[in-house]
Design an enzyme around this catalytic site. Sequence first.
Site: not given
Length: 510
Positions: A187, A452, A477
């Site tokens: 991320s 995602d 994700h």
Amino acid sequence: MRQVVVLLLAACVLSQVFAAPAEEKRIRRNMIRGRPRGGMKKTPPMSEVSHKINFDTVVSGTFTQTLDHFDSSVGKTFKQRYWHNNQWYKDGGPAFLMLGGEGPESSYWVSYPGLEMTNLAAKQGAWVFDIEHRFYGETKPTSDMSVSNLKYLSSAQAIEDAAAFIKAMTAQYPQLANARWVTFGGSYSGALAAWTRAKHPELVYAAVGSSGPVQAEVDFKEYLEVVQNSISRNSTDCATSVTAGFNLVASLLKTTDGRKQLKTAFHLCQDIQLDDKSLKYFWETVYSPYMEVVQYSGDAAGSFATQLTISHAICRYHNNKATTTIQKMKQVNDYFNLVNEYFGCNDIDYNGFISFMKDTSFGEAQSDRAWVWQTCTEFGYYQSTASATAGPWFGGVANLPAQYYIDECTAIYGAAYNSQEVQTSVDYTNQYYGGRDKLNTARILLPNGDIDPWHALGKLTSANSDIVPVVINGTAHCADMYGASSLDSVYLTNARQKISDVLDGWLKAK
Ligand SMILES: *[C@@H]1O[C@H](CO)[C@@H](O)[C@H](O)[C@H]1NC(C)=O
Ligand SMILES: *[C@@H]1O[C@H](CO)[C@@H](O)[C@H](O)[C@H]1NC(C)=O
């Protein structure tokens, strides 16, 4: 001893029976700027994994870090938490560094066998490290989080922290003198992993940046487009019902009776207020479970593996022909709170949220105040309904404009953080790192799952054979970062293999 415990228990039970009914606990929505409580790369509860860990080789410590890497006159330092583990290290092997992101770190990524990074470490004979990002977890560089101190919170400082850490560990462990360092992250920290390689090619040999939004953007309207598409990909009937739900909410908001129905269905703590900020805050609350379930659907991380998936947590209710639309919305919301063990009412008090975020202590708001600061001063990433396709699908393009998020920057941090400032900062970030199209480096792997919502700001194609995007079909994700599971799709399994093979090729090169 046992008797005392029994007496205490009895006292607790009695006091609960006789106490006046307490006000219901207020539950604030889980997602703030795409960041769930706890941080964006999820870790399963440690109790589920601790029996598999060899704690004898795991070391934790704090590192004396420079507060301002760009102005030596500041002259201050702070303690940064780190962990490392040499259980898989072989002489001459590389060093892998997991970069902390917008949440607390732990020994998890360096100790739990079977994760992507630890599997690669076992294969490569690597020593594994993890550092906690400044201002998150227990890494508190200043006395508080006032705006004058938050100026030391930026990705650029975090990258220099990583560089200083690599130099120090190399000096401390002579075995690592010639080790090749590989940065890892997921991320925001996936983007950091790539940027650290780009900014410090002399220290970092390669990077694996999972689900990294390497392009900053003020109005991130693609986020909800992907949420719409990902639900539609699983079931078109479900998608038809979800959009009917959001549009029903929009029409119920227009009448007193409708707002009463919504208060009951969503188990709200307060009546719905009609001022602009309160309405938009309410919409954020309505969207939040749908966003989070899509973002992590199927990840081998706790409840997202089988419970909080698109089909189980959303479409199981929306495809039920026996319930009304509002009941389906209620059930999605209730199930989400149940699985997360949130028992209470849903808090839609906008002003209460702003006061919460204005708390400058390292208190309950710490990570949210830090992450929202980074969005206001570096990245934007504002998940708006401005898309011409997704806006109407979510009940109206005006429901959540990027400006609403920018106004929160102003309300929380002060008048200097306005739309012009946010735009200037985002432009600067893309210039400083090169954005998606000018990442000027080599040997970076960029995995992204294509259900995602964040993948829309990832680098998905590359003209340079030394920058390797790995787009993973039907995957959410950071999914590649977890251990292999029997539930994994062939696409995810193949992606992990590709990541391993490419990294192997780079590390074998002389
Ligand atoms: C929807 O998701 C479920 C569970 O993740 C999966 O079994 C099913 O195959 C998916 N359907 C489609 C059409 O992708
Ligand atoms: C992605 O996965 C779906 C479901 O398994 C499949 O139907 C589709 O062909 C896949 N797409 C690609 C590009 O492999």
